[in-house]
Design an enzyme around this catalytic site. Structure first.
Site, PDB file in Angstrom:
ATOM      1  N   ASP A 271       0.728  -1.165   0.094  1.00  0.00           N
ATOM      2  CA  ASP A 271      -0.023  -0.110   0.037  1.00  0.00           C
ATOM      3  C   ASP A 271       0.924   1.215  -0.005  1.00  0.00           C
ATOM      4  OD1 ASP A 271      -1.974   1.651   0.375  1.00  0.00           O
ATOM      5  OD2 ASP A 271      -2.234   1.434   2.359  1.00  0.00           O
ATOM      6  N   LYS A 278       1.893   7.892   0.626  1.00  0.00           N
ATOM      7  CA  LYS A 278       2.183   7.874   2.112  1.00  0.00           C
ATOM      8  C   LYS A 278       3.487   8.767   2.119  1.00  0.00           C
ATOM      9  CE  LYS A 278      -0.094   3.807   3.406  1.00  0.00           C
ATOM     10  NZ  LYS A 278      -0.997   4.172   4.539  1.00  0.00           N
ATOM     11  N   ASP A 348      -5.794   6.474  -0.142  1.00  0.00           N
ATOM     12  CA  ASP A 348      -5.217   5.569   0.857  1.00  0.00           C
ATOM     13  C   ASP A 348      -6.255   4.926   1.834  1.00  0.00           C
ATOM     14  OD1 ASP A 348      -2.947   4.632   2.239  1.00  0.00           O
ATOM     15  OD2 ASP A 348      -2.577   6.291   3.824  1.00  0.00           O
ATOM     16  N   ARG A 352     -11.206  -0.274   2.714  1.00  0.00           N
ATOM     17  CA  ARG A 352     -12.439  -0.459   2.957  1.00  0.00           C
ATOM     18  C   ARG A 352     -13.222  -0.654   1.375  1.00  0.00           C
ATOM     19  NH1 ARG A 352     -12.522   5.129   5.840  1.00  0.00           N
ATOM     20  NH2 ARG A 352     -10.519   4.319   6.536  1.00  0.00           N
TER      21      ARG A 352
END
Length: 496
Positions: A271, A278, A348, A352
């Site tokens: 991720d 990030k 990010d 979900r």
């Protein structure tokens, strides 16, 4: 490592190392007193010298005690009588293993009778002890040129009272299965993301099915996901060269027609945050963002080891979240498998998105219960640290069952609210729902998002962002959690 359960007098058994608990102040239990008497008071003599105060985790190794068949005796402190907690027991086990692994002996005897743990019977005490011992030897050196030297210790015998033998044998069997599951979860988590990608996880599922006839595996690729209308799932993966996979594993150990329990794992194999990228510091640890999927793998492995008489469906939502010219942008709107539309305000908040379509897919199995497990929010670490997992759900009975399983397994969770007020933070002027709810209550609003896709069944959500791995430094690595909690939950569902 092999574990054996015996009901015998430890002073009469031949072993490389006999482990004897000693309470604070040199307090000896009945078993330790019998060993002391057999050795002509040698243990009492050692304790009078003051080398062992009996505090939890203190150790003292003695060689060649007279009249004992043990080559050496390891005394280990267990603290004040009947006050040893689960956490202290783990410290005691770590101290014992730390000594045993340095010795040349291939076996050890552990005298369980004198070990008293608050709130735990013979089964609970043995279960936690064996699980901790089995897990203590874990190493991940697959990519090291210099492999770790295998330890000499191969067998541990648990000495218990005759009346407790059956309970301790059951605890040992279940603890070993949980430890095997935790090892698989750790191995998958610790693998680098250039190896452990969605297709790799799909192949691991197929290999597991080859070894177990009552396990069926189905892999949903991009075309199948498109046909299902999984727009949110596909949106996460569209910036990566690695194709997404929804992995469906069905274990049929129960009666035909019994509704299954379902575990849904977030499997973001790396991720970056996507376009909402990030910070670089610590981004290597985002290989652990598939910790939910890894824990489902591990739990299924434990279930297969025990051949539990239940039906279980495991759904893994696997994708890689990367930035590219084809990546999803903040402001994009996608249509989920349920038909609800989502405005993606932050790429990010991708977990979900893969989970919501997978939770919708879970409906077709008509499950008794659904638990999703995900390294979902940094906010959960802010709220709960790295000691307990966050828990939310739409059914109080299910939530309480999970909390109870966590206490029994010493793999605890803490319930957070899902009040309607939090749902309002997800309002979007352009779509049915936004994928983030602002800076406040980030863990709860993530749960609120998922709850909109779980109205057809009893559902709970475990946020394991703080518990799935240890961050930074030489101890960095996957923890294997919450395999103990999930396995205990399923053990509790076994028909009487």
């Amino acid at each position: 490592m092999d574990f054996i359960v015996k009901s015998a007098r430890p002073e009469t058994l031949k072993t490389a190392t006999l482990v004897i608990p000693v309470g604070e102040g040199g307090l000896l239990g009945a078993t330790a007193k019998a060993v002391d008497t057999a050795s002509g008071g040698a243990i009492t003599t050692l304790l009078k010298r003051g080398d062992l105060a009996g505090k939890p985790g203190q150790t003292l190794l003695a060689h060649g005690l007279a009249n004992l068949k043990a080559e050496r005796v390891l005394l280990v402190g267990t603290g004040k009588e009947a006050e040893l907690s689960d956490r202290q027991l783990r410290k005691v086990v770590a101290a014992v293993y730390g000594v045993l692994k340095t010795l040349a002996g291939s076996d050890a005897l552990l005298a369980l009778q004198d070990l008293q743990v608050k709130g735990r019977d013979a089964y609970g005490k043995a279960r936690l002890l064996v699980e901790s011992l089995a897990d203590a030897g874990y190493q991940f050196d697959r990519f090291k040129s210099q492999k770790a030297t295998p330890g000499a210790l191969k067998k541990i015998t648990l000495i218990t009272d005759k009346a407790d033998t059956a309970a301790v044998e059951r605890a040992t069997r279940e603890a070993r299965a949980i430890a095997i599951g935790m090892t698989l979860t750790k191995d998958l988590g610790n693998l680098p993301p250039n190896i452990c990608h969605p297709s790799y996880l799909a192949e691991q599922a197929k290999e597991l099915a080859k070894a177990h006839k009552n396990l069926k595996v189905d892999i949903l690729d991009e075309k199948k996901l498109q046909a299902l209308g999984a727009g949110a799932f596909l949106a996460v993966a569209q910036g990566s060269d690695q194709p997404p996979r929804m992995i469906v594993m069905q274990y049929n150990g129960g009666r035909k027609g019994d509704k299954p329990h379902a575990l849904v794992g977030k499997g973001i194999t790396f991720d970056t945050g996507g376009i909402s990228i990030k910070p670089a510091a610590g981004m290597d640890e985002m290989k652990y963002d598939m910790g939910g999927a890894a824990s489902v793998f591990g739990t299924l492995r434990a279930v297969l080891e025990l051949q539990l008489p239940i039906n279980l469906v495991c759904l893994l939502a696997c994708a890689e979240n990367m930035p590219s010219g084809g990546a999803t942008r903040p402001g994009d709107i996608v249509t989920t498998m349920s038909g609800q539309t989502v405005e993606i305000l932050n790429t990010d908040a991708e977990g979900r998105l893969v989970l919501c379509d997978t939770l919708t897919y879970a409906e077709r199995f008509k499950p008794q219960s659904v638990i999703d497990i995900a390294t979902l929010t940094g906010a959960c670490i802010v709220a709960l640290g790295s000691n307990v997992s966050g828990l939310m759900g739409n059914d109080d009975e299910l939530v309480n069952q999970i909390l109870a399983a966590g206490r029994q397994a010493d793999d605890r969770a803490w319930q957070l609210p899902l009040y309607d007020e939090y749902q309002e933070q997800l309002d979007s002027p352009f779509a049915d729902i936004a994928n983030i709810g602002g800076p406040k209550a980030g863990t709860i609003t993530a749960g609120c998002f998922l709850s909109r896709f779980t109205k057809a069944y009893k559902w709970a959500h475990l946020d394991i962002a703080g518990t799935a791995w240890v961050s930074g430094g030489k101890d960095k690595g996957a923890t294997g959690r919450p395999v103990p909690l999930l396995t205990q939950y399923l053990l509790d569902r076994v028909p009487a």
